[in-house]
Write an enzyme that holds these catalytic residues in place. Structure first.
Site, PDB file in Angstrom:
ATOM      1  N   ASP A 386     -98.345  58.078  15.888  1.00  0.00           N
ATOM      2  CA  ASP A 386     -99.141  59.297  15.902  1.00  0.00           C
ATOM      3  C   ASP A 386     -99.896  59.353  17.215  1.00  0.00           C
ATOM      4  OD1 ASP A 386     -98.861  60.591  13.164  1.00  0.00           O
ATOM      5  OD2 ASP A 386     -99.284  58.507  12.663  1.00  0.00           O
ATOM      6  N   THR A 387     -99.814  60.517  17.853  1.00  0.00           N
ATOM      7  CA  THR A 387    -100.200  60.619  19.256  1.00  0.00           C
ATOM      8  C   THR A 387    -100.662  62.032  19.543  1.00  0.00           C
ATOM      9  OG1 THR A 387     -98.460  59.013  19.758  1.00  0.00           O
ATOM     10  CG2 THR A 387     -99.308  60.276  21.610  1.00  0.00           C
ATOM     11  N   ILE A 388    -101.407  62.218  20.624  1.00  0.00           N
ATOM     12  CA  ILE A 388    -101.640  63.571  21.137  1.00  0.00           C
ATOM     13  C   ILE A 388    -101.043  63.658  22.531  1.00  0.00           C
ATOM     14  CG2 ILE A 388    -103.712  63.963  19.763  1.00  0.00           C
ATOM     15  CD1 ILE A 388    -104.095  63.492  23.512  1.00  0.00           C
TER      16      ILE A 388
END
Length: 577
Positions: A386-388
């Site tokens: 999970d990343t931006i």
């Protein structure tokens, strides 16, 4: 009545993003459909996965800040409003186009493992388990994001850091309404952490991230006063507050209490690394990624292999197209599993991996009529996540491609006392086999999944883009590049188009593929194509999630216009002025 039904049916198709018009494997016929048109602007552009972060980035640009200033401001807000994928307890990578020098700069701001814990001690603490858990004290590595901010700011920033962080401080104090998709992922972490056997300390997580013992709901106001105080300290005292000063002392004391091996000395020793971005030429365009310890060059290896096929003739998202994509991915990921690691500990054969001749050798291994169940790494010569992702551009022509993450979900679940952020769990990606290039070692950077990307043409910027989502990222990068270059889609269409995701390849943690993996398809890819892929031996499934989150800014050099795009699978926004 019939006319009314026809209008409703037509609108229904337009409002369902999975029903695209795509060559080869489409349910509809005609021009590819996107959820919206690209956003156009001349003075500046920001694209992020959350609208408040986008607006803050624009405000910074309007105050005279650079693209880097805007990127840092937006990233700080995302650490507050989207802690499910980011935060200053994690790491950061960036590619910057500097308009003055007309050059790309790469920054690796990832942290290292604790220097005081050996492989033998780690194995002892694992108690016979074969993998490092993603929760609790064992997977925590030094957070690199804050140092990354200050490195970027020192080289390309203009406004004072206090002013850059002020909007995030304000939102953390006053609160913000939680968006829909982020609320969903937040609820998953809220259920997961209290049940994890690897997490002995959940009190601070509950205090910081839950409301009355539950996850905040979509539309509900959430505040994080602890993070506001942390950001205020960073704005006033600088990066040393985090790595040498008061914040470092709190992290040190907390880690000692909960059994995490990170110490203040690890924070003091931390440095980011300016690296040379790596590229391959794909049909006249130079595609840029950062070198390992990240996985960016897997996308470049895939493109080198795919360049040998006439993809336009084969047809986008046809069975033949998706088969080639998947098999090329398996080949690149076999090399990824063997060679990608911290270059300070292991020699990575970059030149060999990225050579056209090596790609030709690997391409010959693809059987166009049959799935490969087992794929070995090659021998190039030396010459869940999970990343931006966000991207910014300013009036001077500077562009930033930035990605930041805590790794799985909200990270380790460990929240240092009163600081308002979660320590990352990136150390879970180390291998435990002592002969592996990515084996755990003290003071070593683990293999990384997060990768920013950039495209240039004829030595000039063409597009800054990225696609978050663990092992989906290089696969997503390749799909976007092919959508743009092979099929001529615009910057928004290229991201909205239906995607595939292959899972089950050999991994840098030591896991080896033996069954060919699983090929997941979005519903925009037709059932007929799914059947054809199954006949080739693919194990096909339909899934709704896990296909990444895309943002992009395309530079139109002819009209001097930025064209922005934001992922319809996220809560995000592209906006300019």
């Amino acid at each position: 009545m019939r006319l009314h039904l026809l209008v409703v049916a037509t609108l229904g198709l337009l409002l369902q993003p999975e029903l695209y018009s795509q060559q080869g494997g489409d349910r509809l016929v005609g021009r590819p459909f996107a959820t919206r048109s690209p956003v156009l602007a001349t003075e500046g552009m920001v694209a992020t996965s959350q609208p408040l972060a986008t607006q803050v980035g624009l405000d910074i640009l309007k105050k005279g800040g650079t693209a880097v200033d805007a990127a840092i401001a937006a990233n700080a807000v995302l650490g507050l409003v989207e802690p499910t994928g980011s935060g200053i307890g994690g790491d950061l990578f960036a590619i910057v186009w500097d308009a003055k020098t007309k050059k790309l700069y790469g920054l690796n701001a990832s942290g290292r493992s604790p220097r005081g814990m050996s492989l033998e001690e780690l194995k002892k603490r694992l108690g016979g388990r074969k993998e490092i858990p993603v929760h609790g004290p064992l997977p925590v590595s030094v957070p690199g994001a804050v140092d990354g901010w200050f490195e970027l700011h020192g080289k390309f920033g203009k406004l004072p850091m206090k002013e850059i962080l002020a909007p995030a401080v304000s939102y953390a104090q006053r609160g913000f309404p939680l968006t829909q998709l982020i609320a969903y992922y937040w609820s998953i972490s809220a259920r997961r952490f209290p049940r994890s056997r690897d997490l002995t300390e959940v009190k601070n997580f509950k205090k910081t991230y839950l409301i009355d013992g539950r996850a905040p709901k979509a539309g509900e106001i959430f505040k994080n006063p602890d993070l506001a105080r942390t950001y205020t300290i960073l704005g006033e005292e600088g990066r040393d507050a985090f790595y040498r000063g008061s914040l470092a002392e709190v992290i040190d004391a907390y880690c000692k209490r909960v059994g995490c091996a990170i110490r203040k000395s690890d924070l003091e020793a931390h440095t980011s690394t300016w690296v040379e971005p790596q590229s391959v030429n794909y049909r006249g365009y130079d595609i840029w990624e950062l070198p390992p310890n990240g996985q960016g060059i897997a996308a470049l290896q895939m493109l080198n292999i795919l360049e040998g096929y006439d993809l336009k003739k084969i047809g986008r998202n046809s069975a033949a197209y998706l088969h080639l994509m998947t098999e090329a991915k398996k080949l690149a990921f076999a090399d990824r599993a063997k060679f990608y690691a911290d270059p300070e500990f292991s020699k990575v054969p970059l030149a060999g991996l990225l050579s056209k001749s090596y790609a030709a050798t690997r391409r010959r291994l693809i059987n166009r009529r049959q799935v490969a169940r087992v794929v070995d790494a090659g021998e190039p010569r030396l010459d869940r996540g999970d990343t931006i992702y966000l991207t910014t551009a300013d009036a001077e022509g500077n562009m930033v491609s930035l990605i930041q993450s805590n790794y799985v979900g909200m990270g380790s679940g460990l929240v240092p006392d009163g600081l308002g952020f979660i320590l990352q769990d990136r150390g879970a990606l180390f291998a435990l086999n002592s002969s592996h290039a990515n084996v755990y070692a003290p003071g070593k950077r683990p293999f990384h999944t997060i990768i920013p990307a950039f495209i240039t043409k004829d030595g000039q910027p063409w597009m800054s883009f990225g696609l978050m989502g663990g092992a989906m990222q290089p696969q997503g990068h390749v799909q976007v590049v092919c959508n743009l270059i092979d099929f001529g889609l615009n910057v928004q269409e290229a991201g909205d188009a239906a995607r595939y995701r292959h899972e089950g390849s050999s991994q840098p943690t030591g896991i080896v593929m033996s069954d060919g993996g699983i090929l997941s398809l979005e519903s925009g890819i037709s059932d007929a194509v799914a059947v054809q892929l199954s006949s080739l031996g693919h194990r096909v499934r339909r899934t709704k999630g896990g296909f990444g989150g895309y943002q992009a800014i395309r530079w139109d050099a002819v009209n001097k216009v930025y064209r922005g795009a934001s992922e319809m699978r996220k809560d995000g926004q592209a906006a300019g002025f």
